[in-house]
Design a protein around this motif. Structure first.
Motif, PDB file in Angstrom:
ATOM      1  N   PRO A  40      -9.973 -10.722   0.846  1.00 52.84           N
ATOM      2  CA  PRO A  40      -8.723 -11.472   0.802  1.00 52.84           C
ATOM      3  C   PRO A  40      -8.677 -12.579   1.856  1.00 52.84           C
ATOM      4  O   PRO A  40      -9.335 -12.484   2.891  1.00 52.84           O
ATOM      5  CB  PRO A  40      -7.661 -10.412   1.097  1.00 52.84           C
ATOM      6  CG  PRO A  40      -8.371  -9.409   1.927  1.00 52.84           C
ATOM      7  CD  PRO A  40      -9.779  -9.382   1.392  1.00 52.84           C
ATOM      8  N   SER A  41      -7.879 -13.589   1.585  1.00 53.78           N
ATOM      9  CA  SER A  41      -7.644 -14.637   2.572  1.00 53.78           C
ATOM     10  C   SER A  41      -6.864 -14.041   3.735  1.00 53.78           C
ATOM     11  O   SER A  41      -6.283 -12.945   3.622  1.00 53.78           O
ATOM     12  CB  SER A  41      -6.834 -15.768   1.947  1.00 53.78           C
ATOM     13  OG  SER A  41      -5.526 -15.307   1.632  1.00 53.78           O
ATOM     14  N   THR A  42      -6.832 -14.756   4.823  1.00 55.19           N
ATOM     15  CA  THR A  42      -6.050 -14.306   5.976  1.00 55.19           C
ATOM     16  C   THR A  42      -4.590 -14.141   5.594  1.00 55.19           C
ATOM     17  O   THR A  42      -3.954 -13.141   5.950  1.00 55.19           O
ATOM     18  CB  THR A  42      -6.186 -15.313   7.135  1.00 55.19           C
ATOM     19  OG1 THR A  42      -7.570 -15.476   7.438  1.00 55.19           O
ATOM     20  CG2 THR A  42      -5.452 -14.845   8.370  1.00 55.19           C
ATOM     21  N   LEU A  43      -4.063 -15.093   4.846  1.00 53.67           N
ATOM     22  CA  LEU A  43      -2.661 -15.034   4.426  1.00 53.67           C
ATOM     23  C   LEU A  43      -2.385 -13.787   3.584  1.00 53.67           C
ATOM     24  O   LEU A  43      -1.399 -13.080   3.815  1.00 53.67           O
ATOM     25  CB  LEU A  43      -2.292 -16.291   3.642  1.00 53.67           C
ATOM     26  CG  LEU A  43      -0.852 -16.365   3.126  1.00 53.67           C
ATOM     27  CD1 LEU A  43       0.147 -16.320   4.279  1.00 53.67           C
ATOM     28  CD2 LEU A  43      -0.666 -17.620   2.305  1.00 53.67           C
ATOM     29  N   LEU A  44      -3.269 -13.491   2.650  1.00 51.16           N
ATOM     30  CA  LEU A  44      -3.087 -12.316   1.797  1.00 51.16           C
ATOM     31  C   LEU A  44      -3.200 -11.029   2.614  1.00 51.16           C
ATOM     32  O   LEU A  44      -2.416 -10.091   2.432  1.00 51.16           O
ATOM     33  CB  LEU A  44      -4.099 -12.323   0.651  1.00 51.16           C
ATOM     34  CG  LEU A  44      -3.986 -11.203  -0.374  1.00 51.16           C
ATOM     35  CD1 LEU A  44      -2.571 -11.062  -0.911  1.00 51.16           C
ATOM     36  CD2 LEU A  44      -4.971 -11.432  -1.500  1.00 51.16           C
ATOM     37  N   ALA A  49      -0.438  -6.394   5.233  1.00 54.75           N
ATOM     38  CA  ALA A  49      -0.084  -5.701   6.469  1.00 54.75           C
ATOM     39  C   ALA A  49       1.433  -5.652   6.647  1.00 54.75           C
ATOM     40  O   ALA A  49       1.987  -4.620   7.037  1.00 54.75           O
ATOM     41  CB  ALA A  49      -0.748  -6.378   7.666  1.00 54.75           C
ATOM     42  N   ARG A  50       2.096  -6.748   6.344  1.00 53.59           N
ATOM     43  CA  ARG A  50       3.555  -6.773   6.454  1.00 53.59           C
ATOM     44  C   ARG A  50       4.171  -5.772   5.479  1.00 53.59           C
ATOM     45  O   ARG A  50       5.079  -5.027   5.833  1.00 53.59           O
ATOM     46  CB  ARG A  50       4.091  -8.170   6.168  1.00 53.59           C
ATOM     47  CG  ARG A  50       5.618  -8.227   6.308  1.00 53.59           C
ATOM     48  CD  ARG A  50       6.190  -9.558   5.924  1.00 53.59           C
ATOM     49  NE  ARG A  50       5.768 -10.567   6.883  1.00 53.59           N
ATOM     50  CZ  ARG A  50       5.848 -11.872   6.656  1.00 53.59           C
ATOM     51  NH1 ARG A  50       6.328 -12.311   5.509  1.00 53.59           N
ATOM     52  NH2 ARG A  50       5.452 -12.733   7.558  1.00 53.59           N
ATOM     53  N   PHE A  51       3.669  -5.751   4.250  1.00 54.03           N
ATOM     54  CA  PHE A  51       4.203  -4.821   3.255  1.00 54.03           C
ATOM     55  C   PHE A  51       4.018  -3.374   3.707  1.00 54.03           C
ATOM     56  O   PHE A  51       4.933  -2.557   3.589  1.00 54.03           O
ATOM     57  CB  PHE A  51       3.541  -5.028   1.894  1.00 54.03           C
ATOM     58  CG  PHE A  51       4.000  -4.032   0.876  1.00 54.03           C
ATOM     59  CD1 PHE A  51       5.222  -4.194   0.241  1.00 54.03           C
ATOM     60  CD2 PHE A  51       3.244  -2.915   0.586  1.00 54.03           C
ATOM     61  CE1 PHE A  51       5.675  -3.258  -0.675  1.00 54.03           C
ATOM     62  CE2 PHE A  51       3.680  -1.970  -0.320  1.00 54.03           C
ATOM     63  CZ  PHE A  51       4.907  -2.146  -0.956  1.00 54.03           C
ATOM     64  N   PHE A  52       2.837  -3.058   4.231  1.00 57.45           N
ATOM     65  CA  PHE A  52       2.543  -1.683   4.651  1.00 57.45           C
ATOM     66  C   PHE A  52       3.048  -1.376   6.062  1.00 57.45           C
ATOM     67  O   PHE A  52       2.864  -0.265   6.561  1.00 57.45           O
ATOM     68  CB  PHE A  52       1.039  -1.402   4.564  1.00 57.45           C
ATOM     69  CG  PHE A  52       0.524  -1.336   3.150  1.00 57.45           C
ATOM     70  CD1 PHE A  52       1.063  -0.456   2.230  1.00 57.45           C
ATOM     71  CD2 PHE A  52      -0.509  -2.159   2.738  1.00 57.45           C
ATOM     72  CE1 PHE A  52       0.584  -0.389   0.927  1.00 57.45           C
ATOM     73  CE2 PHE A  52      -1.002  -2.107   1.439  1.00 57.45           C
ATOM     74  CZ  PHE A  52      -0.448  -1.214   0.528  1.00 57.45           C
ATOM     75  N   GLU A  53       3.654  -2.376   6.711  1.00 60.00           N
ATOM     76  CA  GLU A  53       4.224  -2.210   8.054  1.00 60.00           C
ATOM     77  C   GLU A  53       3.178  -1.727   9.055  1.00 60.00           C
ATOM     78  O   GLU A  53       3.364  -0.729   9.742  1.00 60.00           O
ATOM     79  CB  GLU A  53       5.429  -1.271   8.015  1.00 60.00           C
ATOM     80  CG  GLU A  53       6.544  -1.775   7.123  1.00 60.00           C
ATOM     81  CD  GLU A  53       7.673  -0.782   6.930  1.00 60.00           C
ATOM     82  OE1 GLU A  53       7.437   0.455   7.018  1.00 60.00           O
ATOM     83  OE2 GLU A  53       8.791  -1.239   6.676  1.00 60.00           O
ATOM     84  N   CYS A  54       2.058  -2.434   9.078  1.00 60.94           N
ATOM     85  CA  CYS A  54       0.983  -2.099  10.004  1.00 60.94           C
ATOM     86  C   CYS A  54       0.217  -3.373  10.376  1.00 60.94           C
ATOM     87  O   CYS A  54       0.565  -4.459   9.926  1.00 60.94           O
ATOM     88  CB  CYS A  54       0.044  -1.072   9.388  1.00 60.94           C
ATOM     89  SG  CYS A  54      -0.836  -1.662   7.929  1.00 60.94           S
TER      90      CYS A  54
END
Length: 66
Positions: A40-44, A49-54
């Motif tokens: 994945p790209s850095t953005l993806l 990570a934001r979605f999984f809260e980690c």
């Protein structure tokens, strides 16, 4: 690149399609990342990570041959 997306999805009880919808990519993209066929790209990676809260490092790690 090794990843723990499948494990994180299981913790949140979300399907590949559900995750794809949340971060605005195709289910095929999530599948390819999980199988190590697509990096994945850095953005993806940050969106995941934001979605999984980690942290990104909690989901993705380099293997020796990377």
């Amino acid at each position: 690149m090794k990843n723990l997306i499948k494990v994180e999805r299981a913790k949140k009880d979300i399907t590949q399609a559900g995750l794809a919808e949340k971060i605005k990519v195709s289910r095929q993209t999530i599948n390819a990342i999980e199988k190590g066929k697509f990096t994945p790209s850095t953005l993806l990676a940050l969106k995941m990570a934001r979605f999984f809260e980690c942290k990104v490092e909690d989901i993705f790690s380099l293997e020796e041959d990377d």
